[in-house]
Design a protein around this motif. Structure first.
Motif, PDB file in Angstrom:
ATOM      1  N   ILE A  13     -14.639 -17.100   9.868  1.00 53.85           N
ATOM      2  CA  ILE A  13     -13.073 -17.174   9.658  1.00 53.85           C
ATOM      3  C   ILE A  13     -12.653 -15.941   8.914  1.00 53.85           C
ATOM      4  O   ILE A  13     -13.126 -15.940   7.697  1.00 53.85           O
ATOM      5  N   ILE A  18     -15.230  -8.485   4.287  1.00 51.20           N
ATOM      6  CA  ILE A  18     -16.358  -9.563   4.162  1.00 51.20           C
ATOM      7  C   ILE A  18     -16.603 -10.079   5.468  1.00 51.20           C
ATOM      8  O   ILE A  18     -17.688 -10.252   5.564  1.00 51.20           O
ATOM      9  N   ALA A  50      -7.620   0.206  -3.241  1.00 47.55           N
ATOM     10  CA  ALA A  50      -7.825   1.633  -3.487  1.00 47.55           C
ATOM     11  C   ALA A  50      -9.038   2.495  -3.177  1.00 47.55           C
ATOM     12  O   ALA A  50      -9.059   3.601  -2.946  1.00 47.55           O
ATOM     13  N   GLY A  51     -10.239   1.630  -2.679  1.00 48.56           N
ATOM     14  CA  GLY A  51     -11.260   2.092  -2.258  1.00 48.56           C
ATOM     15  C   GLY A  51     -12.307   2.709  -3.070  1.00 48.56           C
ATOM     16  O   GLY A  51     -13.180   3.405  -2.757  1.00 48.56           O
ATOM     17  N   ALA A 214     -14.554 -16.680   5.058  1.00 48.78           N
ATOM     18  CA  ALA A 214     -13.964 -15.319   4.695  1.00 48.78           C
ATOM     19  C   ALA A 214     -12.510 -14.915   4.985  1.00 48.78           C
ATOM     20  O   ALA A 214     -12.299 -14.031   5.319  1.00 48.78           O
ATOM     21  N   ILE A 239       0.343  -0.798  -5.262  1.00 45.52           N
ATOM     22  CA  ILE A 239      -0.094   0.692  -5.320  1.00 45.52           C
ATOM     23  C   ILE A 239       1.268   1.574  -4.880  1.00 45.52           C
ATOM     24  O   ILE A 239       2.080   1.285  -4.150  1.00 45.52           O
ATOM     25  N   SER A 272      -3.161  -0.450 -10.562  1.00 46.64           N
ATOM     26  CA  SER A 272      -2.544  -1.415  -9.645  1.00 46.64           C
ATOM     27  C   SER A 272      -2.234  -2.341 -10.651  1.00 46.64           C
ATOM     28  O   SER A 272      -2.539  -2.630 -11.598  1.00 46.64           O
ATOM     29  N   GLY A 345     -14.025  -6.549  -3.704  1.00 45.58           N
ATOM     30  CA  GLY A 345     -14.476  -6.972  -2.540  1.00 45.58           C
ATOM     31  C   GLY A 345     -15.182  -5.725  -1.485  1.00 45.58           C
ATOM     32  O   GLY A 345     -15.956  -6.002  -0.727  1.00 45.58           O
TER      33      GLY A 345
END
Ligand SMILES: Cc1cc2nc3c(=O)[nH]c(=O)nc-3n(C[C@H](O)[C@H](O)[C@H](O)COP(=O)(O)OP(=O)(O)OC[C@H]3O[C@@H](n4cnc5c(N)ncnc54)[C@H](O)[C@@H]3O)c2cc1C
Length: 384
Positions: A13, A18, A50-51, A214, A239, A272, A345
């Motif tokens: 889900i 993830i 933001a990576g 998820a 952001i 952020s 995450g």
């Protein structure tokens, strides 16, 4: 796929980072996997993030810190594998980070941090973490404000373009045979006695051998039976995207919970805010954007002339104790949680996927999932 096709071994889900990474690893392990995604894969928190792949404090020895270290170790191979298989480059770069020191507390913490990491070296033999004077910090980043007490350099900090990572994952999932059902909301779990046998969707029921939850910030609202077991709530993060060419800095610049990240294309992410009170509202606010712009100008004064390109906000999946939920959900046999990754995450996706795949295929995991057990007692601990 239609809702009437053969049942998958595992139904996931949510098609965020993830869900997609987990589905990919499960399919590689030989299972038939379907992702059911309410909208389009990778367009929620996993797009907004933001990576930054941030190792975190060396002083931390808690369970999330252990998980993060395991995640950091496997990230380079994870992105290399996706790039080779799909031809899509997620642009993973070890940019390093400068954690800016401006007061006595940060000063003392920086000394403890460096002492804790004294034996840690990078692959090239350099110190993992180094304390810098203001002059040394400005040697690394000449456009940094001189009004600092110093900085902590972390060489292992990396960045990735998360929308590209999601595009690569989507292609890798398709190659591995994962079926993707987009624009299909899960409305409920199908529960027979204490066993979860699939989900009810807006297009009809889908039976499945196992179900992985998820659904990010929306995970608790999937089914009323999750009350007290999965307590995930949205934490809005705003952001601001700026542009200034040529690039003004390259390291990830961090101060408290605020940061500046310089992308390879010259665009700058300023993040952020942290606003649980905003609920599921993904708006940008004047106060939020103004605060981020002040941070940008304070640490990189040249950015006062940068172009403001756009703003956005995403919903982090928060939990009361800031730990994710990983593993079987007690009382709901066949339901496995992979949610609540809050601020990390993107970083934790590969380790989460490996652990959930181990649990489903072998019934045991390399890292003990007990601290992440759904239904654990929750005390409102310090945030990550
Ligand atoms: C501003 C911001 C900055 C961040 N920066 C970083 C960072 O630098 N580094 C880092 O590691 N992490 C970062 N994060 C955190 C990271 O983005 C999240 O922890 C991560 O994306 C969570 O992934 P997810 O797959 O659980 O959730 P999501 O990406 O939100 O995916 C959940 C999916 O479930 C779907 N869904 C929901 N309900 C249903 C339903 N009923 N039926 C079907 N599908 C459903 C949604 O549509 C969504 O696609 C940041 C987050 C934000 C918001």
């Amino acid at each position: 796929m239609s809702a009437t096709d053969k049942s998958p071994d595992v139904l996931v889900i949510g098609g965020g980072i993830i869900g997609c990474t987990t589905a990919y690893r499960l399919a590689q392990a030989g299972l038939a996997v379907t992702i059911v995604e309410r909208g389009v894969c990778g367009r929620e928190a996993s797009w907004a993030g933001a990576g930054i792949i941030y190792p975190g404090s060396e002083l931390r020895t808690d369970f999330v810190a252990q998980l993060r270290r395991a995640a950091i170790a496997r990230f380079p191979d994870f992105v290399a594998e996706l790039r080779e298989r799909t031809g899509i480059d997620p642009q993973f770069v070890r940019c390093g980070s400068l954690d800016i020191i401006t007061d006595d507390n940060q000063d003392a913490a920086a000394d403890r941090e460096v002492a804790a990491a004294v034996d840690h070296k990078t692959n090239t033999g350099e110190p993992f973490i180094e304390r810098l004077t203001p002059r040394q910090a400005r040697e690394h980043e000449p456009n940094l404000t001189p009004k600092i007490r110093g900085a902590v350099l972390m060489r292992e900090t990396a960045q990735v373009r998360n929308p590209r990572l999601m595009a690569a994952l989507r292609a890798a999932c398709a190659q591995a045979g994962v079926k993707l059902l987009e624009q299909t909301a899960v409305l409920d779990l199908l529960v027979d006695g204490a066993r979860v046998g699939g989900v009810q969707t807006a297009r009809g029921p889908i039976a499945a051998g196992k179900v992985v939850l998820a659904a990010g910030a929306w995970s608790s609202s999937i089914d009323r039976r999750l009350a007290g077991l999965i307590e995930v709530f949205p934490v809005r993060g705003q952001i601001v995207l700026l542009e200034m060419l040529p690039r003004v800095f390259t390291h990830f610049i961090l101060h408290g919970r605020s940061y500046l990240a310089s992308r390879l294309d010259g665009k700058i992410i300023v993040g952020s805010t942290e606003e649980p009170e905003a609920g599921f509202d993904k708006s940008n606010t004047v106060a939020g954007v103004a605060r981020l712009l002040r941070v940008a100008e304070r640490f990189m004064p040249r950015l006062k002339d940068a172009t403001l390109l756009r703003t956005w906000a995403g919903l982090r999946p928060g939990t009361p104790d800031s730990k994710p939920y990983l593993g079987p959900v007690p009382g709901l046999e066949g339901l496995i949680a992979a949610t609540g990754h809050y601020r990390s995450g993107l970083t934790l996706a590969p380790i989460t996927a490996d652990l959930i795949t181990q649990y489903i295929t072998q019934g045991k995991t390399d890292i003990d999932l007990e601290p992440f057990r759904p239904g654990r007692p929750q005390n409102q601990s310090a945030k990550r």
